[in-house]
Design an enzyme around this catalytic site. Sequence first.
Site, PDB file in Angstrom:
ATOM      1  N   ILE A 159      -6.697   0.281 -14.621  1.00  0.00           N
ATOM      2  CA  ILE A 159      -6.680   1.330 -13.599  1.00  0.00           C
ATOM      3  C   ILE A 159      -5.387   2.139 -13.739  1.00  0.00           C
ATOM      4  CG2 ILE A 159      -6.873   1.785 -11.110  1.00  0.00           C
ATOM      5  CD1 ILE A 159      -9.295   0.196 -12.279  1.00  0.00           C
ATOM      6  N   ASN A 162      -3.384  -6.919  -1.869  1.00  0.00           N
ATOM      7  CA  ASN A 162      -3.275  -6.043  -3.040  1.00  0.00           C
ATOM      8  C   ASN A 162      -1.940  -6.175  -3.776  1.00  0.00           C
ATOM      9  OD1 ASN A 162      -3.767  -3.310  -4.563  1.00  0.00           O
ATOM     10  ND2 ASN A 162      -1.843  -3.023  -3.434  1.00  0.00           N
ATOM     11  N   TYR A 205       0.315 -13.933 -15.462  1.00  0.00           N
ATOM     12  CA  TYR A 205      -0.565 -13.049 -14.681  1.00  0.00           C
ATOM     13  C   TYR A 205      -1.983 -13.624 -14.590  1.00  0.00           C
ATOM     14  CZ  TYR A 205      -2.451  -8.464 -13.193  1.00  0.00           C
ATOM     15  OH  TYR A 205      -3.055  -7.440 -12.502  1.00  0.00           O
ATOM     16  N   SER A 234       0.805  -1.228   0.000  1.00  0.00           N
ATOM     17  CA  SER A 234       0.000   0.000   0.000  1.00  0.00           C
ATOM     18  C   SER A 234       0.838   1.278   0.000  1.00  0.00           C
ATOM     19  CB  SER A 234      -0.999  -0.013   1.163  1.00  0.00           C
ATOM     20  OG  SER A 234      -0.389  -0.325   2.385  1.00  0.00           O
ATOM     21  N   SER A 293      -8.109  -9.576 -10.880  1.00  0.00           N
ATOM     22  CA  SER A 293      -8.061  -8.774 -12.115  1.00  0.00           C
ATOM     23  C   SER A 293      -9.037  -9.385 -13.112  1.00  0.00           C
ATOM     24  CB  SER A 293      -6.652  -8.813 -12.719  1.00  0.00           C
ATOM     25  OG  SER A 293      -6.663  -8.255 -14.014  1.00  0.00           O
ATOM     26  N   ARG A 315       1.883   2.660  -2.671  1.00  0.00           N
ATOM     27  CA  ARG A 315       1.538   3.433  -3.887  1.00  0.00           C
ATOM     28  C   ARG A 315       0.330   2.793  -4.580  1.00  0.00           C
ATOM     29  NH1 ARG A 315       6.292   1.380  -8.029  1.00  0.00           N
ATOM     30  NH2 ARG A 315       5.076  -0.330  -8.893  1.00  0.00           N
TER      31      ARG A 315
END
Length: 255
Positions: free
Chosen positions: A197, A101, A164, A16, A151, A18
Amino acid sequence: MIRYDFTGKVALVTGSSRGIGAAIVSAFSASGATVVLHYWDDPEGQNRQDAQALAAQLQAQTAPGTTVHLLAADVREPDQVQSLMQQVQQHCGGLDILVNNAGILRDRSLRKMTLDDWHAVLRTNLDGVFYCCKYALDIIRDGGRIINIASVAGLVGFHGQTNYAAAKAGVIGLTRVLAKELARRQITVNAVAPGVIQTAMLGELRPEVLAEYLKQIPMGRLGTPQDVAHAVLFLASEESSYITGQVLPVTGGWI
Ligand code: NAI
């Protein structure tokens, strides 16, 4: 606009310092939670610097008596994750909300993908989520929340993302199973699946790929880290207590 009150709750957001993580931890802090701002101590010291600056900013805005905790760990290392959770227990007395995250991107066609590209993404994006969930179980309170940042790449396939997509689809599978395992304790486990995003991670994408994505988003704009944070706060709130094992896309109508 902040609509939730997390006073008395402890929220840990991995990665967290950034991007999306910073928006989520800021939103929890602004909503009264005691927050743990977690960062990976990279060799250049950039994340530590970013994390310290954000922690100072959040601390200045919080109500007296509320603390912003700053803790480092590499989510690829189980011992460091276990130690992170022990420190959360010591400093905060337990955990109510875990947001997984932290993540990386290393896009290449499968032909060009190196073993290191594969393992780096799987270790950070999937093993890291497993370690954080596993060791958080030692400290998370009944009625808690686990929110995994997956995602849309884990729901549909995009060129160059075998590593990914495999990791994020794995996170979605883990989310569905853990939701069932923790339901008796009234702990909900959900995933948020962001679309495109606007963060530093987009720097990893070729401009023409980004332009192509933008054309396909019905709302005609990229998402912001705050768009994702709002979805996370809802899933962390009391109001979502009967929603578990779900994946919430945040995509501007895309996919
Ligand atoms: P970012 O690159 O700005 O943030 C990623 C964070 O993860 C950074 O704070 C970084 O230090 C941390 N991190 C990386 N490796 C780590 C490790 N080994 N241990 C601990 N922390 C580590 O990227 P962004 O965009 O904010 O991404 C956040 C999450 O959202 C990721 O899981 C990403 O996969 C996901 N996401 C992002 C999308 C986007 O378009 N930006 C779209 C869909 C999902």
